[in-house]
Design a protein around this motif. Structure first.
Motif, PDB file in Angstrom:
ATOM      1  N   TYR A 174      34.386 -44.110  41.919  1.00  0.00           N
ATOM      2  CA  TYR A 174      34.321 -44.100  40.456  1.00  0.00           C
ATOM      3  C   TYR A 174      35.189 -42.960  39.915  1.00  0.00           C
ATOM      4  O   TYR A 174      35.395 -41.977  40.609  1.00  0.00           O
ATOM      5  CB  TYR A 174      32.867 -43.934  40.003  1.00  0.00           C
ATOM      6  CG  TYR A 174      32.080 -45.219  40.149  1.00  0.00           C
ATOM      7  CD1 TYR A 174      31.934 -46.095  39.074  1.00  0.00           C
ATOM      8  CD2 TYR A 174      31.531 -45.577  41.371  1.00  0.00           C
ATOM      9  CE1 TYR A 174      31.233 -47.283  39.204  1.00  0.00           C
ATOM     10  CE2 TYR A 174      30.830 -46.762  41.521  1.00  0.00           C
ATOM     11  CZ  TYR A 174      30.683 -47.617  40.436  1.00  0.00           C
ATOM     12  OH  TYR A 174      30.010 -48.800  40.578  1.00  0.00           O
ATOM     13  N   PRO A 175      35.754 -43.124  38.727  1.00  0.00           N
ATOM     14  CA  PRO A 175      35.450 -44.151  37.734  1.00  0.00           C
ATOM     15  C   PRO A 175      36.166 -45.481  37.906  1.00  0.00           C
ATOM     16  O   PRO A 175      35.848 -46.439  37.211  1.00  0.00           O
ATOM     17  CB  PRO A 175      35.886 -43.498  36.420  1.00  0.00           C
ATOM     18  CG  PRO A 175      37.016 -42.606  36.821  1.00  0.00           C
ATOM     19  CD  PRO A 175      36.634 -42.066  38.184  1.00  0.00           C
ATOM     20  N   ALA A 176      37.132 -45.592  38.832  1.00  0.00           N
ATOM     21  CA  ALA A 176      37.904 -46.831  38.953  1.00  0.00           C
ATOM     22  C   ALA A 176      37.016 -48.037  39.243  1.00  0.00           C
ATOM     23  O   ALA A 176      37.271 -49.142  38.740  1.00  0.00           O
ATOM     24  CB  ALA A 176      38.969 -46.674  40.042  1.00  0.00           C
ATOM     25  N   ALA A 177      35.962 -47.853  40.043  1.00  0.00           N
ATOM     26  CA  ALA A 177      35.080 -48.965  40.375  1.00  0.00           C
ATOM     27  C   ALA A 177      34.371 -49.512  39.144  1.00  0.00           C
ATOM     28  O   ALA A 177      33.898 -50.660  39.154  1.00  0.00           O
ATOM     29  CB  ALA A 177      34.055 -48.522  41.426  1.00  0.00           C
ATOM     30  N   GLY A 178      34.285 -48.729  38.086  1.00  0.00           N
ATOM     31  CA  GLY A 178      33.645 -49.175  36.854  1.00  0.00           C
ATOM     32  C   GLY A 178      34.584 -49.837  35.863  1.00  0.00           C
ATOM     33  O   GLY A 178      34.126 -50.310  34.808  1.00  0.00           O
ATOM     34  N   PHE A 179      35.870 -49.915  36.183  1.00  0.00           N
ATOM     35  CA  PHE A 179      36.818 -50.499  35.237  1.00  0.00           C
ATOM     36  C   PHE A 179      36.503 -51.960  34.936  1.00  0.00           C
ATOM     37  O   PHE A 179      36.706 -52.443  33.825  1.00  0.00           O
ATOM     38  CB  PHE A 179      38.254 -50.379  35.766  1.00  0.00           C
ATOM     39  CG  PHE A 179      38.825 -48.990  35.723  1.00  0.00           C
ATOM     40  CD1 PHE A 179      38.114 -47.929  35.175  1.00  0.00           C
ATOM     41  CD2 PHE A 179      40.089 -48.731  36.253  1.00  0.00           C
ATOM     42  CE1 PHE A 179      38.651 -46.640  35.147  1.00  0.00           C
ATOM     43  CE2 PHE A 179      40.635 -47.457  36.216  1.00  0.00           C
ATOM     44  CZ  PHE A 179      39.917 -46.420  35.664  1.00  0.00           C
ATOM     45  N   VAL A 180      36.033 -52.692  35.960  1.00  0.00           N
ATOM     46  CA  VAL A 180      35.723 -54.105  35.745  1.00  0.00           C
ATOM     47  C   VAL A 180      34.625 -54.264  34.704  1.00  0.00           C
ATOM     48  O   VAL A 180      34.659 -55.186  33.872  1.00  0.00           O
ATOM     49  CB  VAL A 180      35.352 -54.802  37.073  1.00  0.00           C
ATOM     50  CG1 VAL A 180      34.126 -54.158  37.731  1.00  0.00           C
ATOM     51  CG2 VAL A 180      35.096 -56.293  36.852  1.00  0.00           C
ATOM     52  N   GLU A 181      33.653 -53.369  34.709  1.00  0.00           N
ATOM     53  CA  GLU A 181      32.584 -53.426  33.707  1.00  0.00           C
ATOM     54  C   GLU A 181      33.133 -53.151  32.313  1.00  0.00           C
ATOM     55  O   GLU A 181      32.734 -53.800  31.330  1.00  0.00           O
ATOM     56  CB  GLU A 181      31.483 -52.418  34.048  1.00  0.00           C
ATOM     57  CG  GLU A 181      30.753 -52.705  35.346  1.00  0.00           C
ATOM     58  CD  GLU A 181      29.669 -53.766  35.182  1.00  0.00           C
ATOM     59  OE1 GLU A 181      29.653 -54.447  34.133  1.00  0.00           O
ATOM     60  OE2 GLU A 181      28.855 -53.915  36.101  1.00  0.00           O
ATOM     61  N   GLU A 182      34.032 -52.180  32.219  1.00  0.00           N
ATOM     62  CA  GLU A 182      34.647 -51.888  30.931  1.00  0.00           C
ATOM     63  C   GLU A 182      35.416 -53.102  30.412  1.00  0.00           C
ATOM     64  O   GLU A 182      35.345 -53.437  29.219  1.00  0.00           O
ATOM     65  CB  GLU A 182      35.598 -50.693  31.059  1.00  0.00           C
ATOM     66  CG  GLU A 182      34.931 -49.381  31.426  1.00  0.00           C
ATOM     67  CD  GLU A 182      34.115 -48.780  30.294  1.00  0.00           C
ATOM     68  OE1 GLU A 182      34.377 -49.138  29.123  1.00  0.00           O
ATOM     69  OE2 GLU A 182      33.214 -47.981  30.588  1.00  0.00           O
ATOM     70  N   ALA A 183      36.138 -53.766  31.295  1.00  0.00           N
ATOM     71  CA  ALA A 183      36.914 -54.942  30.899  1.00  0.00           C
ATOM     72  C   ALA A 183      36.000 -56.092  30.484  1.00  0.00           C
ATOM     73  O   ALA A 183      36.284 -56.811  29.510  1.00  0.00           O
ATOM     74  CB  ALA A 183      37.832 -55.371  32.040  1.00  0.00           C
ATOM     75  N   ARG A 184      34.919 -56.269  31.209  1.00  0.00           N
ATOM     76  CA  ARG A 184      33.964 -57.339  30.861  1.00  0.00           C
ATOM     77  C   ARG A 184      33.344 -57.088  29.486  1.00  0.00           C
ATOM     78  O   ARG A 184      33.132 -58.022  28.714  1.00  0.00           O
ATOM     79  CB  ARG A 184      32.875 -57.435  31.927  1.00  0.00           C
ATOM     80  CG  ARG A 184      33.323 -58.153  33.190  1.00  0.00           C
ATOM     81  CD  ARG A 184      32.240 -58.102  34.255  1.00  0.00           C
ATOM     82  NE  ARG A 184      31.058 -58.839  33.857  1.00  0.00           N
ATOM     83  CZ  ARG A 184      30.856 -60.140  34.107  1.00  0.00           C
ATOM     84  NH1 ARG A 184      31.775 -60.838  34.755  1.00  0.00           N
ATOM     85  NH2 ARG A 184      29.734 -60.722  33.721  1.00  0.00           N
TER      86      ARG A 184
END
Length: 232
Positions: free
Chosen positions: A181-191
């Motif tokens: 993280y934080p890269a692993a959380g980027f998908v959540e931000e995009a969603r």
């Protein structure tokens, strides 16, 4: 152009460079199986033994200088150049393979080719071999370090990245483990922004359940095929 293709954000990790000959980090033969993070990739490690840290990054810089971009890097460079919408390419990688293929990514973890003075903050292009006694070209102090983000430090360009994610219509993560993280959380931000999400990887990542679509296989095969689909 389909609406979901208007604003694309792409995150790449070590897996996209593996086929070029650069090792990944977290598998059983990866970099962190051979070196302790605490010894070579933290601010504390540098304070304790800067020569050891420099030797580690000198080794990585030398390895990166011997490899070439692969078909996945070339395909993403083509997408950036030819796509009629906006493509934001973000990489966790510190190698220069995206640039060698013709793209200009956002380096959220810095660059092996960069040097940083942790005294005055001046940045410059690193020599192939760096040492603790190297003086800063700006202030003259021997406080030179690799311009990479170590564990415990804030990634670079986060404001720009988060702004792009907030406007994304399509998000893709390529060759990344989903463990950092934080890269692993980027998908959540995009969603949250309503983006369609795609994971392109050899295997499903730790956050695979969050993605809408999965393309499994070598990056040199899956990424060019996906780019062809987007540009068709």
């Amino acid at each position: 152009m389909a609406k979901e293709h208007e604003r694309i954000v792409i995150l790449t990790g070590a897996g996209i460079s593996a086929e070029s000959g650069l090792g990944t980090f977290r598998d059983k033969h990866g970099l962190w199986a051979r070196y302790r993070i605490e010894d070579v990739a933290t601010p504390e490690a540098y304070a304790r033994d800067p020569a050891r840290v420099h030797a580690f990054y000198n080794m990585r810089r030398a390895e990166a200088a011997t490899v070439e971009p692969n078909l996945a890097h070339a395909a993403l460079a083509r997408l950036v150049a030819e796509h009629p919408g906006r493509v934001t390419l973000v990489t966790q990688n510190v190698d220069g393979l995206h640039e060698a293929a013709g793209a200009t990514p956002i380096h959220m973890h810095g660059r092996l080719a960069g040097a940083l003075c942790h005294g005055c903050g001046h940045r410059w292009e690193a020599s192939l071999v760096m040492a603790p006694e190297d003086p800063c070209p700006a202030c003259g102090r021997a406080m030179t370090r690799p311009d990479v983000v170590w564990f415990g430090e804030m990634p670079y360009h986060m404001e720009t990245i988060l702004e792009a994610l907030a406007e994304a219509t399509l998000f893709a993560a390529i060759g990344t483990s989903g463990q950092v993280y934080p890269a692993a959380g980027f998908v959540e931000e995009a969603r949250l922004a309503g983006a369609h999400t795609v994971e392109i990887n050899l295997d499903r990542s730790d956050v695979a359940h969050v993605f809408d679509r999965h393309l499994i296989g070598p990056a040199s095969e899956t990424v060019p095929a996906w780019v062809e689909e987007l540009l068709a």
